[in-house]
Each structure stands twice: as structure tokens, then as C-alpha cells.
Design a protein around this motif. Structure first.
Motif, PDB file in Angstrom:
ATOM      1  N   GLY A 137       0.824  -1.232   0.242  1.00 58.00           N
ATOM      2  CA  GLY A 137       0.136  -0.040  -0.349  1.00 58.00           C
ATOM      3  C   GLY A 137       0.642   1.446  -0.017  1.00 58.00           C
ATOM      4  N   GLY A 138       0.048   2.515  -0.195  1.00 53.67           N
ATOM      5  CA  GLY A 138       0.417   3.430  -0.489  1.00 53.67           C
ATOM      6  C   GLY A 138       0.149   4.960  -0.602  1.00 53.67           C
ATOM      7  N   VAL A 139       0.988   5.788  -0.151  1.00 50.37           N
ATOM      8  CA  VAL A 139       0.306   7.165  -0.586  1.00 50.37           C
ATOM      9  C   VAL A 139      -0.810   7.270  -1.770  1.00 50.37           C
ATOM     10  CG1 VAL A 139       0.674   9.485  -0.559  1.00 50.37           C
ATOM     11  CG2 VAL A 139       2.421   8.435   0.157  1.00 50.37           C
ATOM     12  N   HIS A 140      -1.731   8.093  -1.306  1.00 48.98           N
ATOM     13  CA  HIS A 140      -3.189   7.555  -2.268  1.00 48.98           C
ATOM     14  C   HIS A 140      -2.933   9.225  -3.177  1.00 48.98           C
ATOM     15  CE1 HIS A 140      -6.252   4.353  -1.378  1.00 48.98           C
ATOM     16  NE2 HIS A 140      -5.073   4.234  -0.884  1.00 48.98           N
ATOM     17  N   ARG A 141      -3.651   9.034  -5.024  1.00 49.78           N
ATOM     18  CA  ARG A 141      -3.586  10.853  -5.054  1.00 49.78           C
ATOM     19  C   ARG A 141      -4.327  10.853  -4.707  1.00 49.78           C
ATOM     20  NH1 ARG A 141      -2.187   8.686 -11.279  1.00 49.78           N
ATOM     21  NH2 ARG A 141      -1.371   6.900 -11.169  1.00 49.78           N
ATOM     22  N   GLU A 142      -4.056  12.561  -5.036  1.00 52.52           N
ATOM     23  CA  GLU A 142      -5.355  13.487  -3.998  1.00 52.52           C
ATOM     24  C   GLU A 142      -4.716  12.970  -2.396  1.00 52.52           C
ATOM     25  OE1 GLU A 142      -6.079  15.599  -6.152  1.00 52.52           O
ATOM     26  OE2 GLU A 142      -6.118  14.305  -7.701  1.00 52.52           O
ATOM     27  N   ALA A 143      -3.598  12.597  -2.010  1.00 49.31           N
ATOM     28  CA  ALA A 143      -3.401  12.824  -0.286  1.00 49.31           C
ATOM     29  C   ALA A 143      -3.593  14.145   0.127  1.00 49.31           C
ATOM     30  CB  ALA A 143      -2.477  11.977  -0.096  1.00 49.31           C
ATOM     31  N   ALA A 144      -2.951  14.926  -0.350  1.00 45.77           N
ATOM     32  CA  ALA A 144      -2.858  16.025  -0.415  1.00 45.77           C
ATOM     33  C   ALA A 144      -3.942  16.482   0.508  1.00 45.77           C
ATOM     34  CB  ALA A 144      -2.096  17.167  -1.080  1.00 45.77           C
ATOM     35  N   GLN A 145      -4.892  16.225   0.175  1.00 46.83           N
ATOM     36  CA  GLN A 145      -6.095  16.752   0.529  1.00 46.83           C
ATOM     37  C   GLN A 145      -6.788  15.768   0.958  1.00 46.83           C
ATOM     38  OE1 GLN A 145      -5.571  16.598  -3.394  1.00 46.83           O
ATOM     39  NE2 GLN A 145      -5.049  19.296  -2.389  1.00 46.83           N
ATOM     40  N   THR A 146      -6.975  14.808   1.138  1.00 49.63           N
ATOM     41  CA  THR A 146      -7.441  13.659   1.882  1.00 49.63           C
ATOM     42  C   THR A 146      -6.963  13.057   3.152  1.00 49.63           C
ATOM     43  OG1 THR A 146      -6.919  11.661   0.142  1.00 49.63           O
ATOM     44  CG2 THR A 146      -8.682  12.810  -0.102  1.00 49.63           C
ATOM     45  N   PHE A 147      -4.952  13.354   2.365  1.00 48.92           N
ATOM     46  CA  PHE A 147      -4.927  12.405   3.947  1.00 48.92           C
ATOM     47  C   PHE A 147      -4.741  10.793   3.903  1.00 48.92           C
ATOM     48  CE2 PHE A 147      -5.180  16.754   5.421  1.00 48.92           C
ATOM     49  CZ  PHE A 147      -3.712  16.979   5.876  1.00 48.92           C
ATOM     50  N   ASP A 148      -4.593  10.636   2.270  1.00 48.77           N
ATOM     51  CA  ASP A 148      -5.346   8.808   2.405  1.00 48.77           C
ATOM     52  C   ASP A 148      -4.016   8.314   2.396  1.00 48.77           C
ATOM     53  OD1 ASP A 148      -6.292   6.474   2.193  1.00 48.77           O
ATOM     54  OD2 ASP A 148      -7.858   6.943   0.538  1.00 48.77           O
ATOM     55  N   GLU A 149      -3.288   7.453   3.145  1.00 49.40           N
ATOM     56  CA  GLU A 149      -2.481   6.993   3.150  1.00 49.40           C
ATOM     57  C   GLU A 149      -2.393   5.758   3.387  1.00 49.40           C
ATOM     58  OE1 GLU A 149       2.294   7.313   5.405  1.00 49.40           O
ATOM     59  OE2 GLU A 149       1.048   9.497   4.130  1.00 49.40           O
ATOM     60  N   SER A 150      -2.168   4.547   3.589  1.00 47.93           N
ATOM     61  CA  SER A 150      -1.794   3.370   4.220  1.00 47.93           C
ATOM     62  C   SER A 150      -1.491   3.221   4.873  1.00 47.93           C
ATOM     63  CB  SER A 150      -1.258   1.902   3.114  1.00 47.93           C
ATOM     64  OG  SER A 150      -1.400   0.874   3.415  1.00 47.93           O
ATOM     65  N   ALA A 151      -2.033   2.120   5.677  1.00 49.82           N
ATOM     66  CA  ALA A 151      -1.054   2.004   7.242  1.00 49.82           C
ATOM     67  C   ALA A 151       0.297   0.857   7.405  1.00 49.82           C
ATOM     68  CB  ALA A 151      -1.498   1.064   8.194  1.00 49.82           C
ATOM     69  N   ASP A 152       0.406   0.768   5.764  1.00 46.46           N
ATOM     70  CA  ASP A 152       1.437  -0.536   5.764  1.00 46.46           C
ATOM     71  C   ASP A 152       3.050   0.191   5.734  1.00 46.46           C
ATOM     72  OD1 ASP A 152      -0.190  -2.423   4.668  1.00 46.46           O
ATOM     73  OD2 ASP A 152       0.075  -1.807   2.837  1.00 46.46           O
TER      74      ASP A 152
END
Length: 315
Positions: A137-152
Motif C-alpha cells: 500500500g502507499g500514498v493515494h492520489r490526492e492525498a494532499a487533500q484527503t490525507f489517505d495513506e496506507s498503514a503499511d
């Protein structure tokens, strides 16, 4: 059989070991950890059970012992037997467990399949040095807005294990993921390549500083990390598919573009992103992406087995 004797650090899981893994631990034989999300959530039925068995057979062919990790009725098992594999493959109520979910699932008696994060944490607690998976898993696209990043990523930063993978899925932000791995102190090396793979495709377009050329050399890195005692993070071994086995890059790029567009139109966010895009890849490529996915995990299992055997032989 629960056994946490001699463990140090914050991870003290109540672990039960399958008979084959228990024997291997007693005899000091090579063991390879395997995740169970690919069984419960990653592949369609009945392919999931067939592939799970094939992964284990691939590890055994190298001389190592496979340890598929999962939870059965609240019991955390390292080395699921065939009945337990079938149960996770066939059940419709298997929870997807990251490391944070393990205690909750155990206390509620849940069935669960472990992600990269959970598998890494449990394997390290069980004294297993090598883990084979498909992609991180990794950093999702648009993470700068969503802060969506894998716990991996955070788990690998604090877990001393060697993970053999095919990079991260190209549906993620590959550049940001590599930056996060660097910031978190997770070492990344390509296997016979200085290019970071993009899961379905051989080359994500991003270069790596380090390349390792053999299972024996990777085993030497594992032992050097122990001797130096510096850093608690993982070693990621990025194992690219040979170009002739990758998904056609043009098909990949077109499929990714249409998938991202449809995802935006549908307002898909958060945890739903990855399954949505992977399902789109499977449909749009008429199953070609699934075949590539299987080749990836089998190649990674084979390399992980050779690394584990080399590390065991080196003592």
C-alpha cells in the motif's frame, strides 16, 4: 500453541502456530510469511484458494516453509492449514485486518485476513524474517487533500522484516510513496534493477539508489542489519516482473486513465478506491490484470523462499 518467549519490543501477540511452522521454528528452518487478504479479498473465487495453495507450494519448492497468517474465530494463526485456508477463501464475513484491528478482531472472535501491515507485524513478532506479498500500500492520489495513506508505510517503518513485493500499485501516487518510505527510514532496493516496479508494469518510471543481485546478497543485508543494530524498519525488496510478463504498458495507461475518470465521476473515495480501481482493471483488461497479479505473487514467493533459505544457511 501460543509462544511469545524471547520477544522484545511492543509486539506481544497471542500467536498459534500451524504444525508445519511450529516444526520449522523448532528446527531453525527457513520460513516465509504470507498474507491472507489475497485469499479473502484479493482474488475471485475459486481462483483464490487455488492460488493460495500454489503460493505455498512455490515457497516449499525453494526449501522454505510457508506461513500464511490469518485469524480464525479470534485466534491469530501463523501457518494456516488447508481447512483454515478454505474457510477464509469461502466465507463472506472475513474482516480485512490491519495491525490496528488485530486486538479488536481477537476480542470479538472474528475471522480475519491480514493485510501487509498486519502480516508484517505478526511475522516479526513470530521471529520470521521474510515476507512475500504482491504490492505494498502507499500514498493515494490526492492525498494532499484527503490525507489517505496506507498503514503499511508506518508499520514497515517500525517493523524489522524483509518484504519482497512488486513495488506499489500504479493506481497510487508512486513518487509520494517513495518519498514517504525514505522519510520513514524504510530501505528500498530493486532486485537486479535500479528501477522501482509499478506492480502491473515492470518500471514505474522512478529510479532506486540500490540494487541487489542475488538471494545470498539480500541475506547478507539481513544479517548486516542485525549486526549493526541501527534502525527498526523494514527492508523492501522490489522485484519487477520481466518485461515480457508485464501488463501491456499502453493498455495499462489507458485503463488507469479511464478508471480514475470513472472513480471521480462516481465520487469514490477512501477505502473504496483500491477495490474500485482493481475491479476496473480486471474488467477493462478482460482478466489480463488478474493473470499478471498471480504471476507477481508467485515470483515474489519464489524469491522470498530463496532469500529465507539463504539467510537460514548463513546463520
Amino acid at each position: 500453541m501460543a509462544d511469545n518467549a524471547g520477544r522484545t519490543g511492543p509486539l506481544h501477540y497471542d500467536i498459534q502456530y500451524g504444525a508445519e511452522v511450529a516444526d520449522a521454528r523448532r528446527d531453525g528452518r527457513a520460513i516465509v510469511a504470507l498474507e491472507s487478504t489475497i485469499i479473502a479479498h484479493g482474488l475471485p473465487r475459486p481462483d483464490n484458494l487455488r492460488v493460495a495453495r500454489e503460493i505455498e507450494s512455490t515457497v516449499r519448492a525453494t526449501g522454505a516453509v510457508p506461513a500464511t497468517i490469518g485469524m480464525i474465530g479470534g485466534r491469530l494463526v501463523v501457518g494456516l492449514d488447508d481447512t483454515e485456508l478454505r474457510h477464509l477463501a469461502d466465507s463472506d464475513s472475513v474482516a480485512k485486518l490491519s495491525a490496528r484491528d488485530l486486538a479488536l478482531a481477537a476480542a470479538t472472535g472474528a475471522d480475519g485476513a491480514t493485510t501487509v501491515a498486519a502480516t508484517s507485524a505478526v511475522a516479526a513478532a513470530a521471529g520470521i524474517d521474510v515476507f512475500a506479498t504482491g504490492g505494498l500500500g502507499g500514498v493515494h492520489r490526492e492525498a494532499a487533500q484527503t490525507f489517505d495513506e496506507s498503514a503499511d508505510l508506518v508499520t514497515l517503518a517500525r517493523t524489522p522484516i524483509t518484504v519482497v513485493c512488486a513495488g506499489v500499485k500504479s493506481i497510487l501516487d508512486v513518487a509520494a510513496t517513495l518519498e514517504r518510505l525514505e522519510t520513514l527510514g524504510v530501505a528500498v532496493a530493486g532486485f537486479r534493477s535500479h528501477q522501482f516496479p509499478g506492480f502491473f508494469i515492470t518500471d514505474s518510471g522512478y529510479a532506486l539508489d540500490w540494487s541487489l543481485d542475488s538471494a545470498q546478497q539480500i541475506a547478507e543485508v539481513i544479517h548486516a542489519r542485525r549486526r549493526h543494530g541501527v534502525g527498526d524498519g523494514a527492508l523492501v525488496v522490489a522485484n519487477p516482473l520481466p518485461p515480457e510478463e508485464q501488463l501491456d504498458p499502453a493498455l495499462h495507461d489507458a485503463t488507469l486513465a479511464t478508471g480514475l475518470a470513472r472513480m471521480a465521476e462516481a465520487g469514490i473515495t477512501g477505502k473504496a478506491v483500491t477495490p474500485f480501481l482493481l475491479a476496473h482493471f480486471h474488467s477493462a483488461t478482460r482478466g489480463a490484470s488478474l493473470a499478471v497479479n498471480v504471476r507477481i505473487i508467485l515470483r515474489n514467493a519464489e524469491l522470498a523462499g530463496r532469500i529465507a533459505v539463504a539467510a537460514a544457511q548463513a546463520g
